[in-house]
Design an enzyme around this catalytic site. Structure first.
Site, PDB file in Angstrom:
ATOM      1  CD  GLN A 153      -2.717  -0.880   2.622  1.00 30.96           C
ATOM      2  OE1 GLN A 153      -2.335  -1.296   3.700  1.00 30.96           O
ATOM      3  NE2 GLN A 153      -3.859  -0.253   2.495  1.00 30.96           N
TER       4      GLN A 153
ATOM      5  CB  CYS B 122      -0.468  11.364 -23.030  1.00 30.80           C
ATOM      6  SG  CYS B 122       0.994  12.195 -22.402  1.00 30.80           S
TER       7      CYS B 122
ATOM      8  CB  SER C  73      -1.418  -2.855   6.788  1.00 36.94           C
ATOM      9  OG  SER C  73      -2.693  -2.355   6.418  1.00 36.94           O
TER      10      SER C  73
ATOM     11  CG  HIS D  33      -2.795   2.777  -2.088  1.00 38.02           C
ATOM     12  ND1 HIS D  33      -2.840   2.705  -0.723  1.00 38.02           N
ATOM     13  CD2 HIS D  33      -3.919   2.159  -2.528  1.00 38.02           C
ATOM     14  CE1 HIS D  33      -3.952   2.071  -0.344  1.00 38.02           C
ATOM     15  NE2 HIS D  33      -4.617   1.723  -1.423  1.00 38.02           N
TER      16      HIS D  33
ATOM     17  CB  CYS E  57       1.462  16.737 -20.201  1.00 36.23           C
ATOM     18  SG  CYS E  57       2.282  15.540 -21.259  1.00 36.23           S
TER      19      CYS E  57
ATOM     20  CG  ASP F 106       7.828   3.935   1.116  1.00 34.69           C
ATOM     21  OD1 ASP F 106       8.056   2.975   0.345  1.00 34.69           O
ATOM     22  OD2 ASP F 106       7.531   3.788   2.315  1.00 34.69           O
TER      23      ASP F 106
ATOM     24  CG  ASP G 268      10.008  -2.230  15.792  1.00 37.47           C
ATOM     25  OD1 ASP G 268       9.514  -1.116  15.578  1.00 37.47           O
ATOM     26  OD2 ASP G 268      11.031  -2.658  15.201  1.00 37.47           O
TER      27      ASP G 268
HETATM   28  P1  NAD Z   1      -1.840   2.767   8.709  1.00 35.88           P
HETATM   29  O1  NAD Z   1      -1.221   4.050   9.150  1.00 35.88           O
HETATM   30  O2  NAD Z   1      -3.302   2.638   8.661  1.00 35.88           O
HETATM   31  O3  NAD Z   1      -1.291   1.585   9.605  1.00 35.88           O
HETATM   32  C1  NAD Z   1       0.053   1.435   9.889  1.00 35.88           C
HETATM   33  C2  NAD Z   1       0.128   0.438  11.035  1.00 35.88           C
HETATM   34  O4  NAD Z   1       1.502   0.143  11.260  1.00 35.88           O
HETATM   35  C3  NAD Z   1      -0.446   0.979  12.356  1.00 35.88           C
HETATM   36  O5  NAD Z   1      -1.418   0.086  12.830  1.00 35.88           O
HETATM   37  C4  NAD Z   1       0.790   1.035  13.289  1.00 35.88           C
HETATM   38  O6  NAD Z   1       0.469   0.633  14.606  1.00 35.88           O
HETATM   39  C5  NAD Z   1       1.736   0.060  12.648  1.00 35.88           C
HETATM   40  N1  NAD Z   1       3.158   0.362  12.840  1.00 35.88           N
HETATM   41  C6  NAD Z   1       3.796   1.543  12.632  1.00 35.88           C
HETATM   42  N2  NAD Z   1       5.115   1.401  12.822  1.00 35.88           N
HETATM   43  C7  NAD Z   1       5.333   0.104  13.172  1.00 35.88           C
HETATM   44  C8  NAD Z   1       6.498  -0.655  13.501  1.00 35.88           C
HETATM   45  N3  NAD Z   1       7.720  -0.111  13.496  1.00 35.88           N
HETATM   46  N4  NAD Z   1       6.341  -1.959  13.818  1.00 35.88           N
HETATM   47  C9  NAD Z   1       5.099  -2.531  13.844  1.00 35.88           C
HETATM   48  N5  NAD Z   1       3.975  -1.863  13.523  1.00 35.88           N
HETATM   49  C10 NAD Z   1       4.081  -0.560  13.185  1.00 35.88           C
HETATM   50  O7  NAD Z   1      -1.177   2.443   7.328  1.00 35.88           O
HETATM   51  P2  NAD Z   1      -1.783   1.627   6.144  1.00 35.88           P
HETATM   52  O8  NAD Z   1      -2.744   0.588   6.638  1.00 35.88           O
HETATM   53  O9  NAD Z   1      -0.631   1.203   5.358  1.00 35.88           O
HETATM   54  O10 NAD Z   1      -2.692   2.689   5.361  1.00 35.88           O
HETATM   55  C11 NAD Z   1      -2.368   4.033   5.233  1.00 35.88           C
HETATM   56  C12 NAD Z   1      -2.482   4.521   3.801  1.00 35.88           C
HETATM   57  O11 NAD Z   1      -1.711   5.710   3.673  1.00 35.88           O
HETATM   58  C13 NAD Z   1      -1.912   3.553   2.815  1.00 35.88           C
HETATM   59  O12 NAD Z   1      -2.904   3.259   1.926  1.00 35.88           O
HETATM   60  C14 NAD Z   1      -0.746   4.252   2.117  1.00 35.88           C
HETATM   61  O13 NAD Z   1      -1.046   4.423   0.755  1.00 35.88           O
HETATM   62  C15 NAD Z   1      -0.666   5.603   2.720  1.00 35.88           C
HETATM   63  N6  NAD Z   1       0.630   5.862   3.410  1.00 35.88           N
HETATM   64  C16 NAD Z   1       1.812   5.460   2.829  1.00 35.88           C
HETATM   65  C17 NAD Z   1       3.033   5.679   3.477  1.00 35.88           C
HETATM   66  C18 NAD Z   1       4.320   5.214   2.837  1.00 35.88           C
HETATM   67  O14 NAD Z   1       4.375   5.059   1.625  1.00 35.88           O
HETATM   68  N7  NAD Z   1       5.373   4.930   3.616  1.00 35.88           N
HETATM   69  C19 NAD Z   1       3.050   6.326   4.718  1.00 35.88           C
HETATM   70  C20 NAD Z   1       1.814   6.747   5.276  1.00 35.88           C
HETATM   71  C21 NAD Z   1       0.597   6.492   4.607  1.00 35.88           C
HETATM   72 ZN    ZN Z   2       0.342  14.192 -21.534  1.00 36.59          ZN
END
Ligand code: NAD
Ligand code: ZN
Length: 254
Positions: free
Chosen positions: A107, A138, A201, A127, A160, A110, A243
């Site tokens: 999801q 395009c 997640s 995502h 673009c 990054d 963690d």
């Molecule tokens: P979320 O924020 O809903 O859930 C993240 C989960 O990870 C939380 O429940 C938290 O307790 C847990 N967590 C955080 N750090 C941890 C660690 N070190 N060890 C264990 N658990 C840990 O995130 P999601 O469900 O991925 O959804 C958020 C949406 O936002 C996604 O769809 C994504 O597209 C976007 N998002 C992306 C990024 C990224 O690309 N790094 C960052 C933030 C949000």
């Molecule tokens: Zn274009």
């Protein structure tokens, strides 16, 4: 509080699953990247919670919203630009190259799975990706630096160069259709795996959170690794509240 004994017991349980795994799939969320300095969605005061997200319709509807979207994106570059893969990313890259994992569904936007050496064909980005941009009409791809050079002088969102269409980071915004090919590939991976590892997640964002349910129904062992309880803990075969970096480092002796 997680004690050293808890981590040891969790790591042993995880290692036992990983040893038997033959065609696993990992599903990752923001939690795998927090140790890399990118806050997850719910952290208080995080970049994501300060502003209400700009949805897709609003982005398309006004040049001012597009400029605001780019302003926010470049403000986050310090965080995204410096980030390097963490222990969780490295563990999954190793399991892939060992042939025990078939693919990773993420999801995250990054780009850290790619940075850890995961080939594009084994990665499904549900995502999209915020480390580059595309034209919405395009599909021409643009580097963020290209956009920045044109944005900075007057804080105007560039169009673009090929077709005049709007340019956006290659992410999937609220209100934007999910990418069909990525959804199909994630579905196929989920249906065929023997172990499904849901990592970092909260499993509340649908349709993405449907994949662990699908895998479990198809007979996979469902493992959830997250420091807080998730929506799907009740149906998992193994739940590890710890963690991510610590538990993978201990399980794989990274
Ligand atoms: P979320 O924020 O809903 O859930 C993240 C989960 O990870 C939380 O429940 C938290 O307790 C847990 N967590 C955080 N750090 C941890 C660690 N070190 N060890 C264990 N658990 C840990 O995130 P999601 O469900 O991925 O959804 C958020 C949406 O936002 C996604 O769809 C994504 O597209 C976007 N998002 C992306 C990024 C990224 O690309 N790094 C960052 C933030 C949000
Ligand atoms: Zn274009």
């Amino acid at each position: 509080m997680t004690t050293a004994d808890d981590i040891k017991a969790s790591a042993e349980a995880l290692a036992a699953v990983l040893t038997d795994m033959r065609a696993g799939v990992a599903f990752t969320g923001a939690g795998i990247s927090t140790e890399c300095g990118i806050p997850d969605f719910r952290s208080p005061g995080g970049v994501w919670t300060r502003n209400r997200p700009i949805d897709y319709q609003a982005f398309l509807a006004s040049r001012e919203m597009r400029a605001e979207a780019w302003r926010r994106r470049f403000a986050m570059q310090e965080v995204f630009g410096e980030a390097e893969p963490g222990r969780g990313h490295r563990a999954l890259a190793q399991l892939l190259s060992d042939g025990r994992l078939q693919g990773i569904i993420t999801q995250n936007i990054d780009g850290l799975h790619q940075a850890s050496g995961v080939p594009d064909e084994q990665l499904v980005e549900l995502h999209g990706n915020t480390t580059y941009a595309t034209c919405l009409d395009c599909g021409t791809r643009y580097a963020l630096d290209w956009v920045r050079e044109r944005f900075v002088p007057r804080e105007e969102a560039p169009d673009c160069a090929a077709c005049g269409g709007p340019i956006k980071t290659a992410t999937v915004s609220f209100g934007q259709p999910m990418p069909a090919a990525a959804m199909a590939k994630a579905g196929a991976l989920s249906a065929e795996c023997d172990v499904f590892l849901a990592i970092g997640s909260s499993l509340v964002v649908w349709p993405a959170a449907g994949f662990p349910v699908q895998a479990k129904r198809a007979g996979a062992t469902l493992v959830i690794i997250n420091r807080e309880p998730t929506e799907l803990d009740a149906i998992a075969n193994l739940v590890i509240h710890a963690d991510i970096g610590e538990v993978f480092a201990a399980a794989l002796r990274l």
